[in-house]
Design a protein around this motif. Sequence first.
Motif, PDB file in Angstrom:
ATOM      1  N   GLY A 144       0.814  -1.211   0.000  1.00 33.02           N
ATOM      2  CA  GLY A 144       0.000   0.000   0.000  1.00 33.02           C
ATOM      3  C   GLY A 144       0.845   1.257   0.000  1.00 33.02           C
ATOM      4  O   GLY A 144       0.378   2.325  -0.394  1.00 33.02           O
ATOM      5  N   THR A 145       2.111   1.153   0.409  1.00 24.03           N
ATOM      6  CA  THR A 145       2.973   2.337   0.477  1.00 24.03           C
ATOM      7  C   THR A 145       3.994   2.429  -0.644  1.00 24.03           C
ATOM      8  O   THR A 145       4.683   3.427  -0.759  1.00 24.03           O
ATOM      9  CB  THR A 145       3.733   2.357   1.821  1.00 24.03           C
ATOM     10  N   GLY A 146       4.126   1.386  -1.460  1.00 22.65           N
ATOM     11  CA  GLY A 146       5.087   1.456  -2.554  1.00 22.65           C
ATOM     12  C   GLY A 146       5.527   0.089  -3.036  1.00 22.65           C
ATOM     13  O   GLY A 146       4.976  -0.941  -2.639  1.00 22.65           O
ATOM     14  N   THR A 147       6.546   0.116  -3.877  1.00 20.19           N
ATOM     15  CA  THR A 147       7.097  -1.107  -4.449  1.00 20.19           C
ATOM     16  C   THR A 147       8.498  -1.322  -3.905  1.00 20.19           C
ATOM     17  O   THR A 147       9.306  -0.390  -3.856  1.00 20.19           O
ATOM     18  CB  THR A 147       7.145  -1.005  -5.984  1.00 20.19           C
ATOM     19  N   PHE A 148       8.784  -2.554  -3.513  1.00 18.69           N
ATOM     20  CA  PHE A 148      10.094  -2.913  -2.974  1.00 18.69           C
ATOM     21  C   PHE A 148      10.677  -4.037  -3.817  1.00 18.69           C
ATOM     22  O   PHE A 148       9.956  -4.943  -4.236  1.00 18.69           O
ATOM     23  CB  PHE A 148       9.974  -3.368  -1.525  1.00 18.69           C
ATOM     24  N   VAL A 149      11.988  -3.965  -4.038  1.00 17.25           N
ATOM     25  CA  VAL A 149      12.685  -4.979  -4.830  1.00 17.25           C
ATOM     26  C   VAL A 149      13.790  -5.578  -3.971  1.00 17.25           C
ATOM     27  O   VAL A 149      14.519  -4.854  -3.281  1.00 17.25           O
ATOM     28  CB  VAL A 149      13.262  -4.382  -6.131  1.00 17.25           C
ATOM     29  N   PHE A 150      13.909  -6.898  -4.024  1.00 18.24           N
ATOM     30  CA  PHE A 150      14.932  -7.618  -3.277  1.00 18.24           C
ATOM     31  C   PHE A 150      15.669  -8.552  -4.227  1.00 18.24           C
ATOM     32  O   PHE A 150      15.066  -9.129  -5.131  1.00 18.24           O
ATOM     33  CB  PHE A 150      14.306  -8.469  -2.163  1.00 18.24           C
ATOM     34  N   HIS A 151      16.966  -8.696  -4.013  1.00 18.48           N
ATOM     35  CA  HIS A 151      17.768  -9.689  -4.733  1.00 18.48           C
ATOM     36  C   HIS A 151      18.411 -10.585  -3.690  1.00 18.48           C
ATOM     37  O   HIS A 151      18.698 -10.140  -2.576  1.00 18.48           O
ATOM     38  CB  HIS A 151      18.865  -9.029  -5.558  1.00 18.48           C
ATOM     39  N   GLY A 152      18.648 -11.814  -4.062  1.00 19.05           N
ATOM     40  CA  GLY A 152      19.314 -12.722  -3.135  1.00 19.05           C
ATOM     41  C   GLY A 152      19.222 -14.148  -3.604  1.00 19.05           C
ATOM     42  O   GLY A 152      19.197 -14.412  -4.815  1.00 19.05           O
ATOM     43  N   TRP A 153      19.145 -15.076  -2.667  1.00 15.37           N
ATOM     44  CA  TRP A 153      19.102 -16.501  -2.984  1.00 15.37           C
ATOM     45  C   TRP A 153      18.422 -17.288  -1.880  1.00 15.37           C
ATOM     46  O   TRP A 153      18.307 -16.825  -0.747  1.00 15.37           O
ATOM     47  CB  TRP A 153      20.497 -17.054  -3.229  1.00 15.37           C
ATOM     48  N   TYR A 154      17.982 -18.469  -2.255  1.00 19.32           N
ATOM     49  CA  TYR A 154      17.485 -19.476  -1.319  1.00 19.32           C
ATOM     50  C   TYR A 154      18.344 -20.714  -1.535  1.00 19.32           C
ATOM     51  O   TYR A 154      18.575 -21.123  -2.671  1.00 19.32           O
ATOM     52  CB  TYR A 154      16.012 -19.816  -1.581  1.00 19.32           C
ATOM     53  N   ARG A 155      18.824 -21.290  -0.446  1.00 27.55           N
ATOM     54  CA  ARG A 155      19.569 -22.549  -0.542  1.00 27.55           C
ATOM     55  C   ARG A 155      18.642 -23.675  -0.138  1.00 27.55           C
ATOM     56  O   ARG A 155      17.943 -23.592   0.870  1.00 27.55           O
ATOM     57  CB  ARG A 155      20.795 -22.529   0.359  1.00 27.55           C
ATOM     58  N   LEU A 156      18.662 -24.717  -0.948  1.00 28.00           N
ATOM     59  CA  LEU A 156      17.780 -25.856  -0.714  1.00 28.00           C
ATOM     60  C   LEU A 156      18.583 -27.139  -0.554  1.00 28.00           C
ATOM     61  O   LEU A 156      19.681 -27.263  -1.089  1.00 28.00           O
ATOM     62  CB  LEU A 156      16.811 -26.018  -1.886  1.00 28.00           C
ATOM     63  N   GLN A 157      17.992 -28.055   0.166  1.00 26.95           N
ATOM     64  CA  GLN A 157      18.556 -29.393   0.340  1.00 26.95           C
ATOM     65  C   GLN A 157      17.424 -30.390   0.176  1.00 26.95           C
ATOM     66  O   GLN A 157      16.252 -30.033   0.322  1.00 26.95           O
ATOM     67  CB  GLN A 157      19.192 -29.527   1.720  1.00 26.95           C
ATOM     68  N   PRO A 158      17.738 -31.647  -0.106  1.00 24.24           N
ATOM     69  CA  PRO A 158      16.668 -32.647  -0.232  1.00 24.24           C
ATOM     70  C   PRO A 158      16.002 -32.886   1.123  1.00 24.24           C
ATOM     71  O   PRO A 158      16.651 -32.828   2.172  1.00 24.24           O
ATOM     72  CB  PRO A 158      17.393 -33.910  -0.693  1.00 24.24           C
ATOM     73  N   ARG A 159      14.712 -33.146   1.104  1.00 22.28           N
ATOM     74  CA  ARG A 159      14.011 -33.536   2.329  1.00 22.28           C
ATOM     75  C   ARG A 159      14.612 -34.862   2.810  1.00 22.28           C
ATOM     76  O   ARG A 159      15.133 -35.631   2.003  1.00 22.28           O
ATOM     77  CB  ARG A 159      12.521 -33.701   2.058  1.00 22.28           C
ATOM     78  N   PRO A 160      14.543 -35.144   4.103  1.00 20.78           N
ATOM     79  CA  PRO A 160      15.138 -36.394   4.609  1.00 20.78           C
ATOM     80  C   PRO A 160      14.635 -37.646   3.904  1.00 20.78           C
ATOM     81  O   PRO A 160      15.396 -38.591   3.702  1.00 20.78           O
ATOM     82  CB  PRO A 160      14.745 -36.403   6.090  1.00 20.78           C
ATOM     83  N   ASP A 161      13.372 -37.639   3.479  1.00 19.58           N
ATOM     84  CA  ASP A 161      12.841 -38.822   2.793  1.00 19.58           C
ATOM     85  C   ASP A 161      13.074 -38.782   1.282  1.00 19.58           C
ATOM     86  O   ASP A 161      12.682 -39.692   0.561  1.00 19.58           O
ATOM     87  CB  ASP A 161      11.356 -38.994   3.093  1.00 19.58           C
ATOM     88  N   GLY A 162      13.714 -37.702   0.777  1.00 17.50           N
ATOM     89  CA  GLY A 162      14.011 -37.588  -0.649  1.00 17.50           C
ATOM     90  C   GLY A 162      12.821 -37.235  -1.511  1.00 17.50           C
ATOM     91  O   GLY A 162      12.910 -37.279  -2.731  1.00 17.50           O
ATOM     92  N   SER A 163      11.695 -36.852  -0.910  1.00 19.06           N
ATOM     93  CA  SER A 163      10.475 -36.586  -1.675  1.00 19.06           C
ATOM     94  C   SER A 163      10.485 -35.245  -2.394  1.00 19.06           C
ATOM     95  O   SER A 163       9.636 -34.998  -3.248  1.00 19.06           O
ATOM     96  CB  SER A 163       9.259 -36.639  -0.747  1.00 19.06           C
ATOM     97  N   SER A 169      18.418 -22.245   3.884  1.00 22.46           N
ATOM     98  CA  SER A 169      18.734 -20.886   4.309  1.00 22.46           C
ATOM     99  C   SER A 169      18.379 -19.930   3.176  1.00 22.46           C
ATOM    100  O   SER A 169      18.080 -20.352   2.065  1.00 22.46           O
ATOM    101  CB  SER A 169      20.213 -20.759   4.675  1.00 22.46           C
ATOM    102  N   ALA A 170      18.431 -18.648   3.486  1.00 25.80           N
ATOM    103  CA  ALA A 170      18.099 -17.634   2.494  1.00 25.80           C
ATOM    104  C   ALA A 170      18.878 -16.368   2.788  1.00 25.80           C
ATOM    105  O   ALA A 170      19.325 -16.141   3.915  1.00 25.80           O
ATOM    106  CB  ALA A 170      16.596 -17.341   2.501  1.00 25.80           C
ATOM    107  N   SER A 171      19.019 -15.555   1.771  1.00 27.40           N
ATOM    108  CA  SER A 171      19.620 -14.242   1.927  1.00 27.40           C
ATOM    109  C   SER A 171      18.949 -13.307   0.939  1.00 27.40           C
ATOM    110  O   SER A 171      19.021 -13.538  -0.280  1.00 27.40           O
ATOM    111  CB  SER A 171      21.123 -14.307   1.655  1.00 27.40           C
ATOM    112  N   LEU A 172      18.285 -12.310   1.440  1.00 22.07           N
ATOM    113  CA  LEU A 172      17.627 -11.307   0.593  1.00 22.07           C
ATOM    114  C   LEU A 172      18.069  -9.926   1.035  1.00 22.07           C
ATOM    115  O   LEU A 172      18.123  -9.632   2.227  1.00 22.07           O
ATOM    116  CB  LEU A 172      16.108 -11.397   0.713  1.00 22.07           C
ATOM    117  N   GLN A 173      18.402  -9.077   0.064  1.00 21.63           N
ATOM    118  CA  GLN A 173      18.790  -7.710   0.349  1.00 21.63           C
ATOM    119  C   GLN A 173      17.927  -6.770  -0.462  1.00 21.63           C
ATOM    120  O   GLN A 173      17.655  -7.042  -1.646  1.00 21.63           O
ATOM    121  CB  GLN A 173      20.268  -7.457  -0.020  1.00 21.63           C
ATOM    122  N   PRO A 174      17.490  -5.674   0.153  1.00 20.19           N
ATOM    123  CA  PRO A 174      16.698  -4.709  -0.624  1.00 20.19           C
ATOM    124  C   PRO A 174      17.586  -4.013  -1.662  1.00 20.19           C
ATOM    125  O   PRO A 174      18.770  -3.803  -1.452  1.00 20.19           O
ATOM    126  CB  PRO A 174      16.222  -3.702   0.438  1.00 20.19           C
TER     127      PRO A 174
END
Length: 177
Positions: A144-163, A169-174
Amino acid sequence: MRRVVFLLPLLFAGCSCQPDPVADGARPDAAPLAHATPAADATPPAEGTLSSVASPTLSAVAPGAADEGTTVRNYVYALLNRDRSASDAYWSGGRTSSRPDDALLRDIADLRNLRIDTDSPIARDTEQPSRLREVPVRVRAITGTGTFVFHGWYRLQPRPDGSGWEIHSASLQPVVH
């Protein structure tokens, strides 16, 4: 234009990867075989030899599971819908820490629209198949107050059951305009 220059010699000389029927002892006027079918009693290639059958791509998760980019997008859309239990389920262990790595995205007030663009995942380990993947992201949040832009990454790993994949983890910066 360069492509045309490179292809011209092939047009005049022919492709060197095709056998010459005259040199192979075949009659030049003989019709080529339309379809070659393997014999029913054909034996499989010996172990250690190359096969014409492509081997399946190695994956750390089950076949048919959502890929890394889709997992991140589904997580962000769960955030957009304000479904905290669904969004938390995408994290390792099924919940975020007391202060999630992407808290600035999770804490946006008056969120009206959210767009996420993902790039191809990057392996962050040396295992085959990779068990730690990083998905670069660009996020555009309209409030409602404006537009925000973020760049970064998400790190993923397999679920324990491999499904499927889960967020490790993640890292986002405005991004300042």
